[in-house]
Design a protein around this motif. Structure first.
Motif, PDB file in Angstrom:
ATOM      1  N   LYS A   1      38.135  34.081  41.179  1.00  0.00           N
ATOM      2  CA  LYS A   1      36.873  34.689  41.637  1.00  0.00           C
ATOM      3  C   LYS A   1      37.090  35.886  42.553  1.00  0.00           C
ATOM      4  CE  LYS A   1      34.777  31.454  39.367  1.00  0.00           C
ATOM      5  NZ  LYS A   1      34.761  31.650  37.938  1.00  0.00           N
TER       6      LYS A   1
ATOM      7  N   ALA B   1      44.544  40.253  35.320  1.00  0.00           N
ATOM      8  CA  ALA B   1      43.198  40.666  35.745  1.00  0.00           C
ATOM      9  C   ALA B   1      42.177  39.564  35.475  1.00  0.00           C
ATOM     10  CB  ALA B   1      42.788  41.947  35.031  1.00  0.00           C
ATOM     11  N   ASP B   2      42.272  38.931  34.323  1.00  0.00           N
ATOM     12  CA  ASP B   2      41.329  37.871  33.980  1.00  0.00           C
ATOM     13  C   ASP B   2      41.512  36.641  34.857  1.00  0.00           C
ATOM     14  OD1 ASP B   2      40.147  39.400  31.940  1.00  0.00           O
ATOM     15  OD2 ASP B   2      41.665  38.754  30.501  1.00  0.00           O
TER      16      ASP B   2
ATOM     17  N   GLU C   1      40.678  42.371  48.048  1.00  0.00           N
ATOM     18  CA  GLU C   1      40.140  41.381  48.999  1.00  0.00           C
ATOM     19  C   GLU C   1      41.148  41.043  50.087  1.00  0.00           C
ATOM     20  OE1 GLU C   1      37.936  40.544  45.104  1.00  0.00           O
ATOM     21  OE2 GLU C   1      39.992  41.027  45.655  1.00  0.00           O
TER      22      GLU C   1
ATOM     23  N   CYS D   1      45.497  44.785  34.130  1.00  0.00           N
ATOM     24  CA  CYS D   1      44.991  44.612  32.763  1.00  0.00           C
ATOM     25  C   CYS D   1      46.111  44.709  31.735  1.00  0.00           C
ATOM     26  CB  CYS D   1      43.915  45.653  32.447  1.00  0.00           C
ATOM     27  SG  CYS D   1      44.531  47.327  32.168  1.00  0.00           S
TER      28      CYS D   1
ATOM     29  N   CYS E   1      41.915  48.438  37.872  1.00  0.00           N
ATOM     30  CA  CYS E   1      42.432  47.069  37.996  1.00  0.00           C
ATOM     31  C   CYS E   1      43.720  46.988  38.816  1.00  0.00           C
ATOM     32  CB  CYS E   1      42.690  46.493  36.607  1.00  0.00           C
ATOM     33  SG  CYS E   1      44.055  47.312  35.754  1.00  0.00           S
TER      34      CYS E   1
ATOM     35  N   THR F   1      38.887  43.275  41.795  1.00  0.00           N
ATOM     36  CA  THR F   1      39.755  43.872  40.785  1.00  0.00           C
ATOM     37  C   THR F   1      38.873  44.166  39.582  1.00  0.00           C
ATOM     38  OG1 THR F   1      41.650  42.605  41.567  1.00  0.00           O
ATOM     39  CG2 THR F   1      41.794  43.512  39.339  1.00  0.00           C
ATOM     40  N   HIS F   2      38.601  45.453  39.364  1.00  0.00           N
ATOM     41  CA  HIS F   2      37.678  45.850  38.306  1.00  0.00           C
ATOM     42  C   HIS F   2      38.400  46.125  36.996  1.00  0.00           C
ATOM     43  CE1 HIS F   2      34.655  47.335  41.551  1.00  0.00           C
ATOM     44  NE2 HIS F   2      34.677  46.030  41.417  1.00  0.00           N
TER      45      HIS F   2
ATOM     46  N   THR G   1      36.709  39.265  42.326  1.00  0.00           N
ATOM     47  CA  THR G   1      36.089  40.245  41.443  1.00  0.00           C
ATOM     48  C   THR G   1      36.206  41.681  41.942  1.00  0.00           C
ATOM     49  OG1 THR G   1      33.943  39.829  42.472  1.00  0.00           O
ATOM     50  CG2 THR G   1      34.489  38.561  40.469  1.00  0.00           C
TER      51      THR G   1
ATOM     52  N   THR H   1      45.293  41.746  46.260  1.00  0.00           N
ATOM     53  CA  THR H   1      44.127  42.413  45.695  1.00  0.00           C
ATOM     54  C   THR H   1      43.377  43.119  46.816  1.00  0.00           C
ATOM     55  OG1 THR H   1      42.574  40.586  46.006  1.00  0.00           O
ATOM     56  CG2 THR H   1      43.922  40.551  43.985  1.00  0.00           C
TER      57      THR H   1
ATOM     58  N   ARG I   1      40.027  37.563  38.319  1.00  0.00           N
ATOM     59  CA  ARG I   1      38.574  37.653  38.303  1.00  0.00           C
ATOM     60  C   ARG I   1      37.892  36.324  37.942  1.00  0.00           C
ATOM     61  NH1 ARG I   1      35.878  42.123  38.528  1.00  0.00           N
ATOM     62  NH2 ARG I   1      34.267  41.342  37.106  1.00  0.00           N
ATOM     63  N   ASP I   2      38.354  35.690  36.876  1.00  0.00           N
ATOM     64  CA  ASP I   2      37.652  34.516  36.363  1.00  0.00           C
ATOM     65  C   ASP I   2      38.079  33.208  37.025  1.00  0.00           C
ATOM     66  OD1 ASP I   2      36.421  36.310  34.630  1.00  0.00           O
ATOM     67  OD2 ASP I   2      37.795  35.860  32.979  1.00  0.00           O
TER      68      ASP I   2
END
Length: 160
Positions: A31, A23-24, A75, A59, A47, A35-36, A33, A73, A27-28
């Motif tokens: 980019k 997940a990190d 997206e 997660c 996630c 995936t919450h 995002t 994802t 997201r990080d």
């Protein structure tokens, strides 16, 4: 550690810490995002992504465990031309979202279920299992259930 992921059809070579969560990384680093991160304990389902076609809680999965895998994802749910997926259209039509925080997770768990079982619309218990796998604090689940059934029927009708 060096890993390679295919995310939404694009290959990524990444250098990640061994304890870094998927997940990190999504997201990080990438980019993505959509995936919450909600509970970060695998309970809420916000996630959820598809890894090699199977719904997983990003997660709870280390990025290094995904080396060589294909990840999809929210997206990557729409078609290549940007046309919304049947689930995205159905969630909108059935008003299956309010705050939207849980929506990406529900979309992805439902997408995985539809890909695994195109006859999902005819199996109320399977639909309930999909809906019951994630947590929503706003809609009351009925619109989500209707949206999944609607999308399953639409997909079935277009492939029949």
């Amino acid at each position: 550690m060096k890993i390679t992921l295919d995310v939404n059809g694009t290959r990524h070579a990444l250098d990640v810490e061994p304890r870094r969560l998927l997940a990190d990384v999504l997201r990080d680093d990438l980019k993505l995002t959509g995936t919450h991160l909600g509970c970060q304990h695998g309970i809420c389902g916000a996630c959820t992504v598809l890894m090699d076609g199977k719904a997983i809680r990003s997660c709870l999965v280390l990025a290094v465990q995904c080396d060589g895998s294909s990840v999809r994802t929210v997206e990557g749910l729409a078609g290549p031309d940007g046309e919304p997926h049947a689930l995205q259209r159905a969630f909108s039509a059935e008003r299956a979202l309010q705050c939207g925080f849980c929506t990406p997770g529900f979309l992805m768990v439902a997408a995985g279920a539809l890909e695994a079982d195109p006859g999902l619309a005819d199996d109320p218990e399977a639909v309930e299992s999909v809906v019951g796998s994630n947590i929503c604090r706003c809609t009351g689940y009925e619109p989500i259930r209707r949206a999944i059934v609607c999308a399953a029927r639409a997909q079935r009708d277009t492939t029949a």
